[in-house]
Motif scaffolding. Structure first.
Motif, PDB file in Angstrom:
ATOM      1  N   ASN A 104     -18.358 -29.617 -43.203  1.00 48.95           N
ATOM      2  CA  ASN A 104     -17.988 -28.605 -44.188  1.00 48.95           C
ATOM      3  C   ASN A 104     -19.155 -28.067 -45.011  1.00 48.95           C
ATOM      4  O   ASN A 104     -18.943 -27.315 -45.950  1.00 48.95           O
ATOM      5  N   ILE A 105     -20.365 -28.453 -44.657  1.00 42.27           N
ATOM      6  CA  ILE A 105     -21.492 -27.963 -45.462  1.00 42.27           C
ATOM      7  C   ILE A 105     -21.567 -26.435 -45.303  1.00 42.27           C
ATOM      8  O   ILE A 105     -21.519 -25.915 -44.182  1.00 42.27           O
ATOM      9  N   PRO A 106     -21.625 -25.678 -46.427  1.00 39.85           N
ATOM     10  CA  PRO A 106     -21.645 -24.223 -46.286  1.00 39.85           C
ATOM     11  C   PRO A 106     -22.927 -23.755 -45.584  1.00 39.85           C
ATOM     12  O   PRO A 106     -24.020 -24.251 -45.886  1.00 39.85           O
ATOM     13  N   GLN A 107     -22.767 -22.818 -44.669  1.00 37.53           N
ATOM     14  CA  GLN A 107     -23.921 -22.345 -43.896  1.00 37.53           C
ATOM     15  C   GLN A 107     -25.017 -21.779 -44.804  1.00 37.53           C
ATOM     16  O   GLN A 107     -26.194 -22.077 -44.635  1.00 37.53           O
ATOM     17  N   ASP A 108     -24.623 -20.951 -45.770  1.00 37.81           N
ATOM     18  CA  ASP A 108     -25.645 -20.325 -46.614  1.00 37.81           C
ATOM     19  C   ASP A 108     -26.454 -21.381 -47.369  1.00 37.81           C
ATOM     20  O   ASP A 108     -27.673 -21.264 -47.502  1.00 37.81           O
ATOM     21  N   TYR A 109     -25.754 -22.401 -47.861  1.00 34.47           N
ATOM     22  CA  TYR A 109     -26.475 -23.450 -48.586  1.00 34.47           C
ATOM     23  C   TYR A 109     -27.462 -24.152 -47.653  1.00 34.47           C
ATOM     24  O   TYR A 109     -28.646 -24.288 -47.968  1.00 34.47           O
ATOM     25  N   LEU A 110     -26.991 -24.554 -46.478  1.00 35.89           N
ATOM     26  CA  LEU A 110     -27.862 -25.307 -45.572  1.00 35.89           C
ATOM     27  C   LEU A 110     -29.077 -24.467 -45.157  1.00 35.89           C
ATOM     28  O   LEU A 110     -30.221 -24.934 -45.210  1.00 35.89           O
ATOM     29  N   VAL A 111     -28.826 -23.214 -44.773  1.00 34.95           N
ATOM     30  CA  VAL A 111     -29.930 -22.381 -44.281  1.00 34.95           C
ATOM     31  C   VAL A 111     -30.934 -22.087 -45.413  1.00 34.95           C
ATOM     32  O   VAL A 111     -32.144 -22.032 -45.192  1.00 34.95           O
ATOM     33  N   SER A 112     -30.430 -21.953 -46.620  1.00 32.64           N
ATOM     34  CA  SER A 112     -31.335 -21.660 -47.749  1.00 32.64           C
ATOM     35  C   SER A 112     -32.317 -22.797 -48.008  1.00 32.64           C
ATOM     36  O   SER A 112     -33.345 -22.603 -48.660  1.00 32.64           O
TER      37      SER A 112
END
Ligand code: ASP
Length: 433
Positions: A104-112
């Protein structure tokens, strides 16, 4: 006085590149705001950290083992830290991210985190404060940037911290949830920072010594553009020139803050300066760009020009299909509506039927159209340029099927067959530039 200095991924690919960045930043005390991308490729076989993070997210989402991808990312940051011999425990940040890796880790958070970690390393290496972009750039909930809130936050932070490294590519909604810009968005971060502090200049450091006149994959070693206006650059970017993120021009253009495109690997090269006005106006053409794969839908009807509302009706059909129109050269009884092929692919048949029926007109479709934009602020003053273009293209066997000049005379758009695209660019470059 502030200079905002943004470094792209290739300027941060390794410790060697970090050293070059440090030399550049410390050479001018006005370089107080440094914006960084995530680590880029060290060579053509390497991977960009941002791409790896997207892949990592896909692994997590589909419950595929992800350890190998994570290890590549982890090792690259640790390696840069070790090679730079800085006393900063990047493992703590990495382990914190690792602990959050689940479905469930948000994509935007991880990629940032690519930019976040690069910023952490760079701030420690330069001895600058770290300013998290989530505390500076605020998004509205419709996804646009809240410029007022961003300016307030940024100004307050800079007043407090003085010299900062800001990770590019993301910001946050007012509730703190991280949001990314589109790919290449660190350029936008730099531009927003420059606007927020009313910088004297926005330096964009990359791996080329400025903007090239045309695509180097088509013309070998094309000349570099020394000066270009914001509007010329927007025309070229729109037509495919891959220089700066399109959205990075507006914020600085508003305040007339010049952008400089510079090369981290050759810092003494002049590069390209982008501003409202240019000193050198000797060249008629500033640049040539283009794209393939358009479709021209030509509508013919006798006395069309006398029929009030005809064009509106024609355009409203395109609007109904949610297709955006690129160009529209028009004659007395005929008009061509040029659109990107991927926009009409699925509905071309239905669209043509509707046009025929509703407008009671003939329709012909020309697929495989390439458009070339010849752009130049000085074209308006040069006589005979269109004639010369037509002549050289004709002499070299390029069948030009459409020509459209913008009302501000900033560009001439040429429509040719897809198969003539590369040849036409070469011919124009060799004969007119
Ligand atoms: N790292 C991001 C990307 O690769 C943003 C950037 O570099 O501007 O798109």
């Amino acid at each position: 006085m502030f200079v905002v200095t943004k470094f792209g991924g290739s300027s941060l690919a390794s410790a060697k590149q970090f050293k070059k960045v440090k030399d550049i930043v410390l050479a001018d005390p006005k370089r107080k705001i440094v914006v960084v991308s995530a680590l880029g490729k060290r060579d053509s076989n390497d991977s960009k950290i941002t791409d790896l993070l997207y892949i990592l997210h896909a692994h997590l989402k589909y419950s595929v083992p992800y350890e190998d991808v994570w290890k590549i990312i982890y090792d690259r940051y640790v390696e840069v830290r070790d090679d730079l011999k800085i006393d900063y425990k990047i493992e703590d940040e990495l382990n914190l991210i690792k602990s959050q890796l689940d479905k469930n880790i948000p994509q935007d958070y991880l990629v940032s985190r690519g930019e976040f970690l690069a910023g952490k390393l760079m701030s420690s290496y330069l001895g600058y404060e770290f300013l998290d972009a989530k505390d500076a750039i605020e998004f509205n909930y419709d996804g646009t940037v809240n410029f007022d809130a961003t300016e307030q936050k940024t100004k307050a932070k800079i007043a407090e911290l003085k010299k900062v490294v800001v990770p590019g590519f993301y910001g946050a909604y007012a509730n703190g949830v991280i949001k990314l810009f589109s790919r290449g968005g660190s350029d936008i971060t730099g531009s927003i920072m420059a606007k927020s502090v009313n910088a004297s200049i926005y330096e964009n450091w990359t791996d080329v010594s400025g903007i090239m006149v045309t695509d180097p994959r088509i013309v070998k070693n094309p000349k570099t553009i020394k000066e270009i206006t914001y509007n010329e650059l927007r025309e070229l970017s729109y037509m495919g020139a891959n220089v700066l993120h399109e959205d990075s021009i507006f914020p600085v253009q508003e305040l007339n803050i010049p952008i400089k495109i510079l090369n981290t690997n050759e810092p003494n090269c002049e590069g390209t300066i982008i501003s409202h006005e240019c000193k050198d106006n000797s060249q008629a053409i500033t640049g040539i760009a283009g794209k393939k794969n358009f479709v021209a839908i030509t509508i013919t009807k006798m006395h069309m020009s006398n029929e009030v509302g005809f064009l509106r009706k024609a355009l409203s059909i395109f609007e109904r299909y949610n297709i955006s129109v690129e160009h529209m050269p028009t004659g007395i009884d005929t008009t061509s509506i040029v659109v990107a092929r991927d926009q009409v692919e699925k509905c071309l048949y239905e669209l043509v039927v509707d046009i025929k029926q509703e407008l009671n007109a003939e329709v012909t479709v020309w697929e495989d159209v390439a458009l070339i934009a010849v752009v130049g602020r000085n074209m308006a003053n040069k006589r005979g340029l269109c004639g010369k273009l037509l002549t050289v293209l004709g002499e070299n066997g390029v069948n030009m099927k459409m020509i459209d000049q913008g009302p501000d005379e900033l560009n001439i758009i040429l429509g040719i067959n897809n198969c003539d695209y590369e040849k036409a660019i070469k011919v124009i470059y060799d004969n007119i530039m």
